[in-house]
Design an enzyme around this catalytic site. Structure first.
Site, PDB file in Angstrom:
ATOM      1  N   ASP A   1       0.868  -1.180   0.000  1.00 35.62           N
ATOM      2  CA  ASP A   1       0.000   0.000   0.000  1.00 35.62           C
ATOM      3  C   ASP A   1       0.901   1.225   0.000  1.00 35.62           C
ATOM      4  OD1 ASP A   1      -2.229   1.765   0.361  1.00 35.62           O
ATOM      5  OD2 ASP A   1      -1.769   1.810   2.504  1.00 35.62           O
TER       6      ASP A   1
ATOM      7  N   GLY B   1      -9.831   7.587  -4.052  1.00 32.21           N
ATOM      8  CA  GLY B   1      -8.502   6.994  -4.009  1.00 32.21           C
ATOM      9  C   GLY B   1      -8.560   5.486  -3.858  1.00 32.21           C
TER      10      GLY B   1
ATOM     11  N   ASP C   1      -6.669   3.696  -2.158  1.00 28.32           N
ATOM     12  CA  ASP C   1      -6.452   3.315  -0.758  1.00 28.32           C
ATOM     13  C   ASP C   1      -7.774   3.206  -0.013  1.00 28.32           C
ATOM     14  OD1 ASP C   1      -6.732   6.091  -1.128  1.00 28.32           O
ATOM     15  OD2 ASP C   1      -5.531   6.585   0.635  1.00 28.32           O
TER      16      ASP C   1
ATOM     17  N   THR D   1      -1.801   9.877   6.413  1.00 29.54           N
ATOM     18  CA  THR D   1      -1.341  11.240   6.152  1.00 29.54           C
ATOM     19  C   THR D   1      -2.529  12.193   6.215  1.00 29.54           C
ATOM     20  OG1 THR D   1       0.413  10.371   4.749  1.00 29.54           O
ATOM     21  CG2 THR D   1      -0.110  12.705   4.529  1.00 29.54           C
TER      22      THR D   1
ATOM     23  N   THR E   1       4.784  23.285  27.335  1.00 30.11           N
ATOM     24  CA  THR E   1       4.569  23.371  25.895  1.00 30.11           C
ATOM     25  C   THR E   1       4.348  22.020  25.227  1.00 30.11           C
ATOM     26  OG1 THR E   1       5.890  25.382  25.773  1.00 30.11           O
ATOM     27  CG2 THR E   1       5.573  24.171  23.718  1.00 30.11           C
TER      28      THR E   1
END
Length: 258
Positions: free
Chosen positions: A6, A107, A109, A132, A184
């Site tokens: 993939d 897509g 995917d 992503t 932070t």
């Protein structure tokens, strides 16, 4: 044995199948430019490192959303593993009916994830891939791809923070113990992870409301999906092998045509 790949924007996720059993999974970075020879040698070394002879790979199947890597990848597989891979595209039989306005824009995917989810869980389903991009897809009981939502992935959001805010550091993405952060790094982790949890729950809720379908199961996959799935009751199943299972299902569906 079957090598399933993939090709995503960040990683190439791969699995070796012996029949329907996964012998192992591995990842290769997509963004590192490689020649066909480099890819071929890398794949051979990975297989040998897992005590699998490259000669035992008799078939390969690829789903990709990164066109510019395909020539080197396919050539490397053909040259070093001596198999011609099946490339999943819009003409491949997948068992998924596309009923969106622009079916050609879905897509591969997402189609592969849908095929994997349907082979294990049956429809109707919401399939979420924390990659992503974070994608949310509605798959109906008759195997129709009915709708999809696309949002920035956790990694994209994190990179935007430390790239565009000069005083914010690069951090590990993990769920902090508390959302009320006092420094932070944990404040960034809280915003990224709890923000993704909130987005996930709200989108699932709205999808179910608009779909007006009872008993929709929610299945998640993707590298960072486990963190989210463990933190919400809105996700019924987390399946790290989902995409690989989809690749196997589509390969088996089309094998007779090879």
């Amino acid at each position: 044995m079957l090598l399933a790949l993939d090709v995503g924007n960040t990683n190439i996720t791969s699995a070796i199948f012996d029949g329907e059993k996964i012998l192992g999974m591995f990842r290769i970075t997509t963004k590192t430019p490689r020649t066909a020879d480099e890819i071929g040698v890398l794949l051979k070394n990975i297989l040998q490192g897992r005590n699998i002879s490259p000669k035992d790979i008799t078939d390969a199947v690829i789903a990709s959303v990164v066109p510019n890597i395909m020539h080197a990848l396919v050539t490397g597989i053909e040259r070093y593993l001596c198999v011609k891979p099946m490339i999943i595209d819009s003409n491949t039989e997948t068992g998924i009916k596309k009923i969106t306005y622009n079916p050609g824009q879905i897509g591969t995917d997402r189609i592969v994830d849908a095929a994997g989810a349907l082979s294990k869980y049956d429809g109707p389903l919401i399939v979420i891939d924390f990659g992503t991009a974070t994608t949310y897809d509605l798959i109906l009981e008759d195997h129709s791809f009915a709708a999809g939502i696309t949002a920035p992935g956790i990694q994209i959001s994190a990179m935007a923070l430390w790239r565009d805010a000069a005083q914010l550091p690069e951090i590990e993405i993990k769920k902090p113990d508390h959302i009320l952060a006092k420094e932070t790094i944990s404040s960034m982790q809280a915003g990224l992870v709890y923000g993704q949890i909130g987005q996930t729950e709200y989108i699932i809720k709205k999808m179910k409301e608009e779909a007006q379908i009872d008993n929709i199961k929610v299945v998640a996959t993707g590298g960072l999906g486990r963190i989210i799935a463990q933190s919400t009751d809105y996700i019924d199943f987390y399946d790290k092998e989902l995409t690989m299972i989809g690749l196997l299902a589509i390969f088996q569906m089309n094998k007779k045509e090879l």
